[in-house]
Enzyme design. Structure first.
Site, mmCIF file in Angstrom:
data_model
loop_
_atom_site.group_PDB
_atom_site.id
_atom_site.type_symbol
_atom_site.label_atom_id
_atom_site.label_comp_id
_atom_site.label_asym_id
_atom_site.label_seq_id
_atom_site.Cartn_x
_atom_site.Cartn_y
_atom_site.Cartn_z
ATOM 1 N N HIS A 97 -2.582 1.086 6.775
ATOM 2 C CA HIS A 97 -2.970 1.004 5.362
ATOM 3 C C HIS A 97 -3.198 2.407 4.811
ATOM 4 O O HIS A 97 -3.575 3.327 5.547
ATOM 5 C CB HIS A 97 -4.237 0.171 5.192
ATOM 6 C CG HIS A 97 -4.569 -0.117 3.755
ATOM 7 N ND1 HIS A 97 -3.749 -0.856 2.935
ATOM 8 C CD2 HIS A 97 -5.620 0.265 2.978
ATOM 9 C CE1 HIS A 97 -4.287 -0.939 1.727
ATOM 10 N NE2 HIS A 97 -5.412 -0.266 1.725
ATOM 11 N N CYS A 137 0.808 -1.228 0.000
ATOM 12 C CA CYS A 137 0.000 0.000 0.000
ATOM 13 C C CYS A 137 0.837 1.273 0.000
ATOM 14 O O CYS A 137 0.646 2.165 -0.836
ATOM 15 C CB CYS A 137 -0.973 -0.015 1.170
ATOM 16 S SG CYS A 137 -0.205 0.022 2.812
ATOM 17 N N HIS A 197 -5.741 1.689 -4.479
ATOM 18 C CA HIS A 197 -4.863 1.172 -3.436
ATOM 19 C C HIS A 197 -4.455 -0.260 -3.730
ATOM 20 O O HIS A 197 -5.049 -0.939 -4.565
ATOM 21 C CB HIS A 197 -5.533 1.274 -2.058
ATOM 22 C CG HIS A 197 -6.676 0.318 -1.843
ATOM 23 N ND1 HIS A 197 -6.988 -0.231 -0.626
ATOM 24 C CD2 HIS A 197 -7.607 -0.190 -2.707
ATOM 25 C CE1 HIS A 197 -8.045 -1.010 -0.723
ATOM 26 N NE2 HIS A 197 -8.440 -1.003 -1.971
#
Length: 392
Positions: free
Chosen positions: A352, A304, A364
């Site tokens: 994240h 990420c 993402h």
């Protein structure tokens, strides 16, 4: 000892009516069969909902461990470069120290050949602290200018060499600690992912289908919330557009020159930021379909924070490697004020991050087994959003 003999059933009342024992047994059997049909095969086996929650938690923990791995890897790389530099410096200073020692030795040899009585010079070469030796024996007063210079150089080189050796030793210890942290984080990620895969592998085909249905329902709810956010943002943009038009009309009806100049100046930074955000988004879109791989920074795969770092790097902006640092690399704004290019961070441990592209959506790298994709920022519920940051 208590008797294990069971009392003879005498019947049960159902809605105030006593039923025969046989009927009661039949009703009980039906109830048990119904419960068995809805229950899992074993009392020790978790329900589908528990499996889903457990897997999600494992992926989240793996994501957190991945960011720790990334941080440890970055620290290890920097520390290794520092150690290499220090060791090179120590090697160079050791050579200079040896040269200075040889020069002092040449003076001692020359004095020995000429019969000069200065045994202290020879003894100097064996001393641990030359300066202390010279101070104690007042040898400096009997040396020539060139010899004094050689002694001073020797003492300086010895002091600097010892200092650099201590620094190198300390850096090597720090490097060792960083390598241990790296190994621990890597092991943690691998264990979490292995456990998640094991849980999923034990599901039946029917359970996997039900799990997919649950995920689809969650996705639909996330998309609904994203659409709501898009409407809210569109309404705000429309209101702001009307406000600017009214302000412009008022300026035109008055003198307006100074106001127009001020408006132009204030819009310049926004235009610049918008251009960079567009470049970051364009880069991220080009990565869609590439696999998530923990610790990866491209170009074939990403995790990420590796994706967001690479996207903004393509726009000429340098972001830190990990989410814990990226969250501080800009201005925090509310979700309702999010603009394309902003970074959306998730969970209390900030494990994240995604790149906001507008309309409640982001690009993402979700998790192991998935691919870079567009998805609602509410993919894991509104409460999972930690903050929104606009890169500086």
């Amino acid at each position: 000892m208590a008797s294990h003999r069971k009392s003879r059933p005498t019947g049960t009342r159902v809605a105030g009516i006593r039923t025969p024992a046989l009927a009661t047994a039949a009703l009980t059997s039906v109830a048990l069969l119904s419960q068995t049909a809805n229950a899992t095969p074993s009392d020790d086996r978790p329900t589908l909902e528990e499996v889903e929650k457990k897997v999600d938690d494992l992926y989240r923990q793996a994501g957190s461990a991945t960011e720790k791995y990334n941080a440890a890897k970055e620290k290890t790389t920097k520390q290794r470069k520092k150690v290499d530099t220090l060791l090179d410096d120590v090697a160079q200073r050791t050579q200079k120290l040896n040269d200075a020692r040889e020069e002092l030795g040449s003076f001692a040899s020359a004095q020995y050949r000429t019969g000069a009585s200065v045994p202290e010079t020879a003894t100097l070469l064996l001393a641990d602290s030359p300066q202390d030796y010279f101070d104690q024996n007042q040898l400096m007063n009997r040396l020539t200018g060139r010899q004094k210079t050689a002694v001073d150089d020797y003492v300086t080189q010895q002091s600097e060499t010892m200092k650099k050796r201590r620094e190198a030793t300390e850096s090597l210890e720090t490097l060792t600690d960083s390598q241990k942290d790296l190994k621990t984080a890597k092991s943690t990620v691998q264990k979490k992912l292995a456990t998640a895969r094991e849980l999923l592998s034990e599901l039946t085909a029917e359970e996997k289908a039900r799990l997919a249905a649950i995920e689809k329902k969650k996705q639909e709810e996330a998309e609904r919330k994203a659409a709501e956010l898009a409407k809210q943002q569109a309404a705000k943009e429309e209101a702001e557009r009307k406000r600017r038009e009214e302000a412009a009309q008022q300026q035109e009806s008055g003198s307006g020159s100074s106001g127009t100049s001020g408006g132009t100046g204030s819009s310049t930074p926004a235009t610049s930021t918008g251009t960079k955000a567009e470049k970051a988004i364009a880069f991220a879109r080009a990565q869609i379909g590439k696999p998530y791989v923990w610790g990866a920074t491209g170009p074939g795969s990403y995790d990420c924070s590796g994706l967001t770092q690479a996207a903004w790097k393509a726009a000429g902006v340098t972001l830190p490697r990990v989410t814990y640092d990226q969250v501080n690399a800009g201005t925090t704004v509310s979700v309702s004020q999010a603009q394309p290019g902003d970074l959306v961070f998730f969970y209390d441990d900030i494990s994240h991050v995604g790149l906001y592209i507008g309309d409640g959506m982001m690009i993402h790298a979700p998790k192991p087994g998935a691919y870079v994709r567009e998805e609602s920022i509410f993919y894991d519920g509104e409460s999972s959003i930690y903050s929104v940051v606009r890169p500086a």
